[in-house]
Write a protein that holds these residues in place. Sequence first.
Motif, PDB file in Angstrom:
ATOM      1  N   TRP A  20       0.857  -1.178   0.000  1.00 14.29           N
ATOM      2  CA  TRP A  20       0.000   0.000   0.000  1.00 14.29           C
ATOM      3  C   TRP A  20       0.893   1.229   0.000  1.00 14.29           C
ATOM      4  O   TRP A  20       1.823   1.338   0.808  1.00 14.29           O
ATOM      5  N   VAL A  21       0.625   2.150  -0.923  1.00 12.83           N
ATOM      6  CA  VAL A  21       1.397   3.380  -1.030  1.00 12.83           C
ATOM      7  C   VAL A  21       0.441   4.546  -0.768  1.00 12.83           C
ATOM      8  O   VAL A  21      -0.506   4.750  -1.528  1.00 12.83           O
ATOM      9  N   PRO A  22       0.658   5.289   0.307  1.00 11.67           N
ATOM     10  CA  PRO A  22      -0.253   6.397   0.608  1.00 11.67           C
ATOM     11  C   PRO A  22      -0.140   7.514  -0.427  1.00 11.67           C
ATOM     12  O   PRO A  22       0.908   7.711  -1.030  1.00 11.67           O
ATOM     13  N   ASP A  23      -1.245   8.198  -0.650  1.00  9.79           N
ATOM     14  CA  ASP A  23      -1.249   9.412  -1.465  1.00  9.79           C
ATOM     15  C   ASP A  23      -2.374  10.307  -0.973  1.00  9.79           C
ATOM     16  O   ASP A  23      -3.012  10.006   0.033  1.00  9.79           O
ATOM     17  N   SER A  24      -2.638  11.388  -1.682  1.00  6.31           N
ATOM     18  CA  SER A  24      -3.594  12.392  -1.203  1.00  6.31           C
ATOM     19  C   SER A  24      -5.044  11.909  -1.201  1.00  6.31           C
ATOM     20  O   SER A  24      -5.896  12.539  -0.581  1.00  6.31           O
ATOM     21  N   VAL A  25      -5.342  10.799  -1.856  1.00  8.40           N
ATOM     22  CA  VAL A  25      -6.720  10.314  -1.969  1.00  8.40           C
ATOM     23  C   VAL A  25      -6.961   9.030  -1.172  1.00  8.40           C
ATOM     24  O   VAL A  25      -8.054   8.778  -0.699  1.00  8.40           O
ATOM     25  N   ARG A  26      -5.955   8.231  -1.015  1.00  9.97           N
ATOM     26  CA  ARG A  26      -6.119   6.931  -0.347  1.00  9.97           C
ATOM     27  C   ARG A  26      -6.358   7.099   1.141  1.00  9.97           C
ATOM     28  O   ARG A  26      -5.713   7.888   1.811  1.00  9.97           O
ATOM     29  N   GLU A  27      -7.294   6.266   1.653  1.00 13.09           N
ATOM     30  CA  GLU A  27      -7.698   6.363   3.055  1.00 13.09           C
ATOM     31  C   GLU A  27      -7.567   5.053   3.819  1.00 13.09           C
ATOM     32  O   GLU A  27      -7.694   5.049   5.023  1.00 13.09           O
ATOM     33  N   ASN A  28      -7.392   3.944   3.119  1.00 14.28           N
ATOM     34  CA  ASN A  28      -7.591   2.642   3.758  1.00 14.28           C
ATOM     35  C   ASN A  28      -6.418   1.692   3.581  1.00 14.28           C
ATOM     36  O   ASN A  28      -6.475   0.748   2.795  1.00 14.28           O
ATOM     37  N   GLY A  29      -5.380   1.924   4.350  1.00 13.53           N
ATOM     38  CA  GLY A  29      -4.257   1.001   4.363  1.00 13.53           C
ATOM     39  C   GLY A  29      -4.430  -0.020   5.476  1.00 13.53           C
ATOM     40  O   GLY A  29      -5.446  -0.048   6.174  1.00 13.53           O
ATOM     41  N   GLY A  30      -3.439  -0.867   5.638  1.00 10.04           N
ATOM     42  CA  GLY A  30      -3.415  -1.822   6.744  1.00 10.04           C
ATOM     43  C   GLY A  30      -4.613  -2.741   6.806  1.00 10.04           C
ATOM     44  O   GLY A  30      -5.061  -3.286   5.809  1.00 10.04           O
ATOM     45  N   ILE A  31      -5.154  -2.902   8.007  1.00 10.06           N
ATOM     46  CA  ILE A  31      -6.259  -3.834   8.234  1.00 10.06           C
ATOM     47  C   ILE A  31      -7.516  -3.401   7.485  1.00 10.06           C
ATOM     48  O   ILE A  31      -8.291  -4.240   7.023  1.00 10.06           O
ATOM     49  N   ASP A  32      -7.724  -2.085   7.325  1.00  4.74           N
ATOM     50  CA  ASP A  32      -8.880  -1.607   6.566  1.00  4.74           C
ATOM     51  C   ASP A  32      -8.802  -2.064   5.113  1.00  4.74           C
ATOM     52  O   ASP A  32      -9.807  -2.437   4.516  1.00  4.74           O
ATOM     53  N   ARG A  33      -7.617  -2.045   4.557  1.00  8.29           N
ATOM     54  CA  ARG A  33      -7.413  -2.506   3.174  1.00  8.29           C
ATOM     55  C   ARG A  33      -7.779  -3.981   3.059  1.00  8.29           C
ATOM     56  O   ARG A  33      -8.462  -4.380   2.109  1.00  8.29           O
ATOM     57  N   GLU A  34      -7.339  -4.767   4.017  1.00 10.18           N
ATOM     58  CA  GLU A  34      -7.650  -6.203   4.008  1.00 10.18           C
ATOM     59  C   GLU A  34      -9.150  -6.444   4.135  1.00 10.18           C
ATOM     60  O   GLU A  34      -9.717  -7.274   3.421  1.00 10.18           O
ATOM     61  N   LYS A  35      -9.799  -5.716   5.026  1.00 10.83           N
ATOM     62  CA  LYS A  35     -11.249  -5.868   5.211  1.00 10.83           C
ATOM     63  C   LYS A  35     -12.007  -5.479   3.943  1.00 10.83           C
ATOM     64  O   LYS A  35     -12.940  -6.166   3.540  1.00 10.83           O
ATOM     65  N   LEU A  36     -11.610  -4.359   3.338  1.00 12.52           N
ATOM     66  CA  LEU A  36     -12.280  -3.925   2.106  1.00 12.52           C
ATOM     67  C   LEU A  36     -12.066  -4.930   0.984  1.00 12.52           C
ATOM     68  O   LEU A  36     -12.989  -5.220   0.222  1.00 12.52           O
ATOM     69  N   GLN A  37     -10.877  -5.467   0.889  1.00 13.36           N
ATOM     70  CA  GLN A  37     -10.612  -6.471  -0.149  1.00 13.36           C
ATOM     71  C   GLN A  37     -11.569  -7.654   0.009  1.00 13.36           C
ATOM     72  O   GLN A  37     -12.163  -8.113  -0.967  1.00 13.36           O
ATOM     73  N   GLN A  38     -11.740  -8.124   1.217  1.00 14.10           N
ATOM     74  CA  GLN A  38     -12.661  -9.234   1.461  1.00 14.10           C
ATOM     75  C   GLN A  38     -14.111  -8.821   1.171  1.00 14.10           C
ATOM     76  O   GLN A  38     -14.898  -9.630   0.675  1.00 14.10           O
ATOM     77  N   THR A  39     -14.441  -7.582   1.440  1.00 12.06           N
ATOM     78  CA  THR A  39     -15.784  -7.092   1.142  1.00 12.06           C
ATOM     79  C   THR A  39     -16.030  -7.093  -0.362  1.00 12.06           C
ATOM     80  O   THR A  39     -17.099  -7.509  -0.822  1.00 12.06           O
ATOM     81  N   TYR A  40     -15.051  -6.645  -1.155  1.00 11.68           N
ATOM     82  CA  TYR A  40     -15.209  -6.646  -2.615  1.00 11.68           C
ATOM     83  C   TYR A  40     -15.434  -8.072  -3.121  1.00 11.68           C
ATOM     84  O   TYR A  40     -16.331  -8.320  -3.934  1.00 11.68           O
ATOM     85  N   ILE A  41     -14.642  -8.996  -2.630  1.00  7.00           N
ATOM     86  CA  ILE A  41     -14.776 -10.392  -3.073  1.00  7.00           C
ATOM     87  C   ILE A  41     -16.128 -10.952  -2.644  1.00  7.00           C
ATOM     88  O   ILE A  41     -16.810 -11.625  -3.430  1.00  7.00           O
ATOM     89  N   GLN A  42     -16.540 -10.663  -1.426  1.00  5.65           N
ATOM     90  CA  GLN A  42     -17.835 -11.160  -0.951  1.00  5.65           C
ATOM     91  C   GLN A  42     -18.986 -10.579  -1.776  1.00  5.65           C
ATOM     92  O   GLN A  42     -19.939 -11.295  -2.093  1.00  5.65           O
ATOM     93  N   GLU A  43     -18.901  -9.320  -2.142  1.00  5.46           N
ATOM     94  CA  GLU A  43     -19.942  -8.708  -2.977  1.00  5.46           C
ATOM     95  C   GLU A  43     -20.007  -9.375  -4.350  1.00  5.46           C
ATOM     96  O   GLU A  43     -21.094  -9.617  -4.871  1.00  5.46           O
ATOM     97  N   LEU A  44     -18.859  -9.675  -4.925  1.00  4.64           N
ATOM     98  CA  LEU A  44     -18.847 -10.373  -6.216  1.00  4.64           C
ATOM     99  C   LEU A  44     -19.548 -11.728  -6.085  1.00  4.64           C
ATOM    100  O   LEU A  44     -20.335 -12.117  -6.957  1.00  4.64           O
ATOM    101  N   LYS A  45     -19.283 -12.402  -4.991  1.00  8.84           N
ATOM    102  CA  LYS A  45     -19.941 -13.683  -4.729  1.00  8.84           C
ATOM    103  C   LYS A  45     -21.445 -13.488  -4.520  1.00  8.84           C
ATOM    104  O   LYS A  45     -22.251 -14.273  -5.033  1.00  8.84           O
TER     105      LYS A  45
END
Length: 174
Positions: free
Chosen positions: A121-146
């Motif tokens: 994860w590389v921070p920039d002026s728009v990104r808000e969700n690194g670390g554990i939040d990034r992992e949780k969101l990734q799982q949310t995206y996959i779950q939504e696809l399912k």
Amino acid sequence: MKQKTKIIAITGAESTGKSTLAKALATHYNVPFVPEFARSYVEQLHRSYTYDDVILIAKKQIEQYNEMVLQQPPLIILDTWLLITKIWLDVVYDKVPSWIEQAIKEIHIDTFLVCDIDLPWVPDSVRENGGIDREKLQQTYIQELKNYDFPYHIIKGNYEERKKAVIKVISSLD
């Protein structure tokens, strides 16, 4: 007889190489792609984004999709898609308009490419969700696809490995 346009949507958590992959695929296949509208929109704001901004982003994503479909290229590559916007609305504002849910169900995507979080994860002026939040969101995206029963492929590795994997996926859509 004209071949049907194949539509690929790239999704995944922040800083997973979605835009880089979209550009590389557009170059490889010599087709236009739909860039991520949310990033450019939020970057030009001189304030925090609001619920109404995210709604505008969703409408623009649909508009860009429709414009691209009318051009009838052999392949459309979407750098992010409405699914991410839906989750963004849900996570940040705890409300998603029914028309977004309906659009997600009705708008045709041949397959989703989920860029894995194996890139740093590389921070920039728009990104808000690194670390554990990034992992949780990734799982949310996959779950939504399912939940929607959408076809998807998880794309891993460095940028070149990702590009090669996606080319195989796109070839299998024929």
